[in-house]
Design an enzyme around this catalytic site. Structure first.
Site, PDB file in Angstrom:
ATOM      1  CB  ALA A 153       1.316   0.061   6.681  1.00 49.24           C
ATOM      2  NE  ARG A 177       9.095   6.622   9.231  1.00 48.73           N
ATOM      3  CZ  ARG A 177       8.284   6.223   8.262  1.00 48.73           C
ATOM      4  NH1 ARG A 177       8.687   5.366   7.355  1.00 48.73           N
ATOM      5  NH2 ARG A 177       7.065   6.686   8.194  1.00 48.73           N
ATOM      6  NE  ARG A 189       2.872   7.225   1.596  1.00 48.49           N
ATOM      7  CZ  ARG A 189       3.539   6.191   2.058  1.00 48.49           C
ATOM      8  NH1 ARG A 189       4.297   5.484   1.265  1.00 48.49           N
ATOM      9  NH2 ARG A 189       3.446   5.856   3.320  1.00 48.49           N
ATOM     10  CD  GLU A 204      10.574  -7.018   6.513  1.00 48.98           C
ATOM     11  OE1 GLU A 204      10.557  -6.022   7.260  1.00 48.98           O
ATOM     12  OE2 GLU A 204      10.401  -8.187   6.928  1.00 48.98           O
ATOM     13  N   PRO A 218       0.789  -1.226   0.000  1.00 50.04           N
ATOM     14  CG  PRO A 218      -0.172  -1.134   2.120  1.00 50.04           C
ATOM     15  CD  PRO A 218       0.562  -2.043   1.186  1.00 50.04           C
ATOM     16  CG  ASN A 219      -0.369   4.332   1.195  1.00 54.48           C
ATOM     17  OD1 ASN A 219      -1.334   4.820   0.611  1.00 54.48           O
ATOM     18  ND2 ASN A 219      -0.446   3.848   2.409  1.00 54.48           N
ATOM     19  CG  HIS A 251      11.273  -1.738   5.341  1.00 53.58           C
ATOM     20  ND1 HIS A 251       9.897  -1.732   5.366  1.00 53.58           N
ATOM     21  CD2 HIS A 251      11.663  -2.890   5.923  1.00 53.58           C
ATOM     22  CE1 HIS A 251       9.475  -2.839   5.935  1.00 53.58           C
ATOM     23  NE2 HIS A 251      10.525  -3.558   6.285  1.00 53.58           N
ATOM     24  CG  ASN A 302       8.423  -1.459   0.662  1.00 49.60           C
ATOM     25  OD1 ASN A 302       7.723  -1.551   1.664  1.00 49.60           O
ATOM     26  ND2 ASN A 302       9.071  -0.357   0.352  1.00 49.60           N
ATOM     27  CE1 TYR A 356       8.293   5.480   3.252  1.00 44.40           C
ATOM     28  CE2 TYR A 356       6.813   7.356   3.206  1.00 44.40           C
ATOM     29  CZ  TYR A 356       7.217   6.174   3.766  1.00 44.40           C
ATOM     30  OH  TYR A 356       6.552   5.672   4.849  1.00 44.40           O
TER      31      TYR A 356
END
Length: 159
Positions: A89, A119, A27, A110, A19-20, A112, A86, A32
């Site tokens: 969330a 974060r 964004r 994985e 998502p996103n 990111h 990725n 990012y």
């Protein structure tokens, strides 16, 4: 060294985004970056050089958890060699994705874009998928994808 891929059958790597992430570059560029996902193939080529010719990249993005699970299961039936994933969330919340990764038998890295461990939101430091993946690459912007492809290629070439 035996390879699971050859000159006639390149190393098949799925770059999967949750998502996103389709709006990466637009964004929250302060988190990012300003590059979009369409910049990933060029980064992979810069990092891997000639080896890029032995890699077939396929890309899939979805905001839907179910569609991501369907694509992982499809990757299994297609004989995809590895997945750079990725999950956005969903990394921090989805037992369903973790369960899928656990059973499909495909090496997954994985990915990111940001350093999730730096974060502020504590939940971003947890990964349900982490126990089932080959490794985690975090915090290198879009280079995280290129590094994941490199790691998958190296791991697969060593099998």
């Amino acid at each position: 060294m035996s390879h699971i891929f050859t000159e006639t059958r390149p190393c098949s790597i799925l770059v999967l985004n949750g998502p996103n992430l389709a709006n990466t570059g637009l964004r929250q560029p302060e988190i990012y970056g300003s590059q979009g996902l369409d910049d990933i193939p060029a980064l992979v080529e810069r990092l891997l050089g000639e080896r890029t010719k032995r890699i077939a990249l396929d890309f899939f993005n979805s905001n839907s958890e179910g569609a991501l699970i369907d694509r992982l299961e499809q990757a299994r039936s297609e004989g995809v060699h590895g997945v750079a994933f990725n999950a956005g969330a969903y990394t921090h919340t989805s037992l369903a994705l973790a369960d899928c990764i656990a059973w499909i038998g495909i090496p997954v890295v994985e990915v990111h874009i940001s350093n999730v461990f730096a974060r502020q939101e504590r939940i971003r430091r947890q990964s349900f998928m982490g126990a089932h993946v080959l490794g985690i690459i975090s915090g290198f912007g879009l280079w995280s994808y290129a590094l994941a492809v490199q790691a998958l290629y190296a791991a697969l070439a060593d099998e």
